[in-house]
Design a protein around this motif. Structure first.
Motif, PDB file in Angstrom:
ATOM      1  N   SER A   1      -9.034   8.986  -3.663  1.00  0.00           N
ATOM      2  CA  SER A   1      -7.257   8.515  -3.958  1.00  0.00           C
ATOM      3  C   SER A   1      -7.221   6.903  -3.097  1.00  0.00           C
ATOM      4  CB  SER A   1      -6.451   9.896  -3.532  1.00  0.00           C
ATOM      5  OG  SER A   1      -6.712   9.949  -2.468  1.00  0.00           O
TER       6      SER A   1
ATOM      7  N   LYS B   1      -9.120   3.813  -4.557  1.00  0.00           N
ATOM      8  CA  LYS B   1      -8.012   3.493  -6.056  1.00  0.00           C
ATOM      9  C   LYS B   1      -7.073   3.415  -5.487  1.00  0.00           C
ATOM     10  CE  LYS B   1      -5.911   6.024 -10.229  1.00  0.00           C
ATOM     11  NZ  LYS B   1      -6.097   6.815 -10.843  1.00  0.00           N
ATOM     12  N   GLU B   2      -6.428   3.441  -4.114  1.00  0.00           N
ATOM     13  CA  GLU B   2      -4.697   2.358  -3.484  1.00  0.00           C
ATOM     14  C   GLU B   2      -5.314   1.160  -3.657  1.00  0.00           C
ATOM     15  OE1 GLU B   2      -1.588   1.658  -2.382  1.00  0.00           O
ATOM     16  OE2 GLU B   2      -2.062   3.318  -4.706  1.00  0.00           O
TER      17      GLU B   2
ATOM     18  N   VAL C   1       0.943  -0.673  -0.032  1.00  0.00           N
ATOM     19  CA  VAL C   1      -0.022  -0.069  -0.366  1.00  0.00           C
ATOM     20  C   VAL C   1       0.938   1.208   0.101  1.00  0.00           C
ATOM     21  CG1 VAL C   1      -1.420   1.471   1.243  1.00  0.00           C
ATOM     22  CG2 VAL C   1      -2.021  -0.946   1.144  1.00  0.00           C
ATOM     23  N   GLU C   2       0.670   2.048  -0.797  1.00  0.00           N
ATOM     24  CA  GLU C   2       1.545   3.213  -0.881  1.00  0.00           C
ATOM     25  C   GLU C   2       0.818   4.719  -0.985  1.00  0.00           C
ATOM     26  OE1 GLU C   2       2.909   3.655  -4.917  1.00  0.00           O
ATOM     27  OE2 GLU C   2       4.006   1.540  -4.648  1.00  0.00           O
ATOM     28  N   TYR C   3       0.262   5.246   0.402  1.00  0.00           N
ATOM     29  CA  TYR C   3      -0.203   6.021   0.622  1.00  0.00           C
ATOM     30  C   TYR C   3      -0.221   7.174  -0.354  1.00  0.00           C
ATOM     31  CZ  TYR C   3      -2.900   8.315   4.788  1.00  0.00           C
ATOM     32  OH  TYR C   3      -4.310   8.998   5.104  1.00  0.00           O
ATOM     33  N   PRO C   4      -1.628   7.176  -1.194  1.00  0.00           N
ATOM     34  CA  PRO C   4      -1.531   8.415  -1.978  1.00  0.00           C
ATOM     35  C   PRO C   4      -1.286  10.121  -1.486  1.00  0.00           C
ATOM     36  CG  PRO C   4      -4.118   7.381  -2.169  1.00  0.00           C
ATOM     37  CD  PRO C   4      -2.805   7.214  -0.798  1.00  0.00           C
TER      38      PRO C   4
ATOM     39  N   ARG D   1      -6.485  -0.849  -6.005  1.00  0.00           N
ATOM     40  CA  ARG D   1      -5.103  -1.144  -7.316  1.00  0.00           C
ATOM     41  C   ARG D   1      -4.327  -2.707  -6.453  1.00  0.00           C
ATOM     42  NH1 ARG D   1       0.780  -0.960  -6.376  1.00  0.00           N
ATOM     43  NH2 ARG D   1       0.414   0.097  -4.665  1.00  0.00           N
ATOM     44  N   VAL D   2      -4.285  -2.723  -4.707  1.00  0.00           N
ATOM     45  CA  VAL D   2      -3.406  -3.214  -4.275  1.00  0.00           C
ATOM     46  C   VAL D   2      -4.382  -4.870  -3.980  1.00  0.00           C
ATOM     47  CG1 VAL D   2      -2.846  -4.038  -1.406  1.00  0.00           C
ATOM     48  CG2 VAL D   2      -2.417  -1.492  -2.613  1.00  0.00           C
TER      49      VAL D   2
END
Length: 146
Positions: free
Chosen positions: A108, A111-112, A69-72, A115-116
């Motif tokens: 946002s 969406k993340e 997980v990448e914090y938007p 994606r994950v």
């Protein structure tokens, strides 16, 4: 005269009635599935005898989420945090075939989270009566700022 006027009308009427019917008899019948039939072919169980499992179990799933997980940036800049609840379908072979947001926090973050979920490896599929089946799975993904 072979036919009188009334007989001619009857003959014409019968020709007009039976000509389309005989032509239709030569057509090939093709069944087009309806929306409910298509949905039924993609239906998934909510609960099964053996629920699907992430490779390595629950701790491995938490580790996967933590590392992927990448914090938007936009959410970070605006101080947005919360828990996105994602639901997805695990197919008979363990692949994730559908995913959607059940509880949204911010576009946002949603969406993340999706994606994950979509990059997850194959799961061990769920089974019902010993047969692999499609199963819906719900996963909360938390986004917290330090």
């Amino acid at each position: 005269m072979l036919f009188n006027n009334m007989d001619m009308k009857k003959v014409l009427f019968l020709i007009l009635i039976f000509l389309p019917i005989s032509a239709m008899a030569q057509w090939e019948y093709i069944e087009i599935p309806t929306a409910p039939q298509l949905m039924e072919s993609r239906q998934a169980f909510d609960v099964v005898e053996q629920m699907p499992s992430f490779p390595g179990g629950g701790l491995a799933l938490m580790s996967f989420l933590k590392t992927h997980v990448e914090y938007p940036k936009v959410a970070e800049e605006n101080g947005v945090q919360g828990r996105v609840v994602v639901q997805f379908t695990i197919d008979k072979d363990g692949t994730i075939i559908d995913s959607w947001v059940v509880r949204s926090v911010d576009p946002s973050l949603d969406k993340e989270a999706l994606r994950v979920v979509r990059i997850m490896p194959k799961w061990s599929p769920g089974t019902q009566n010993g047969t692999p089946v499609r199963v819906k799975f719900t996963l909360p993904i938390s986004f917290k700022l330090d």
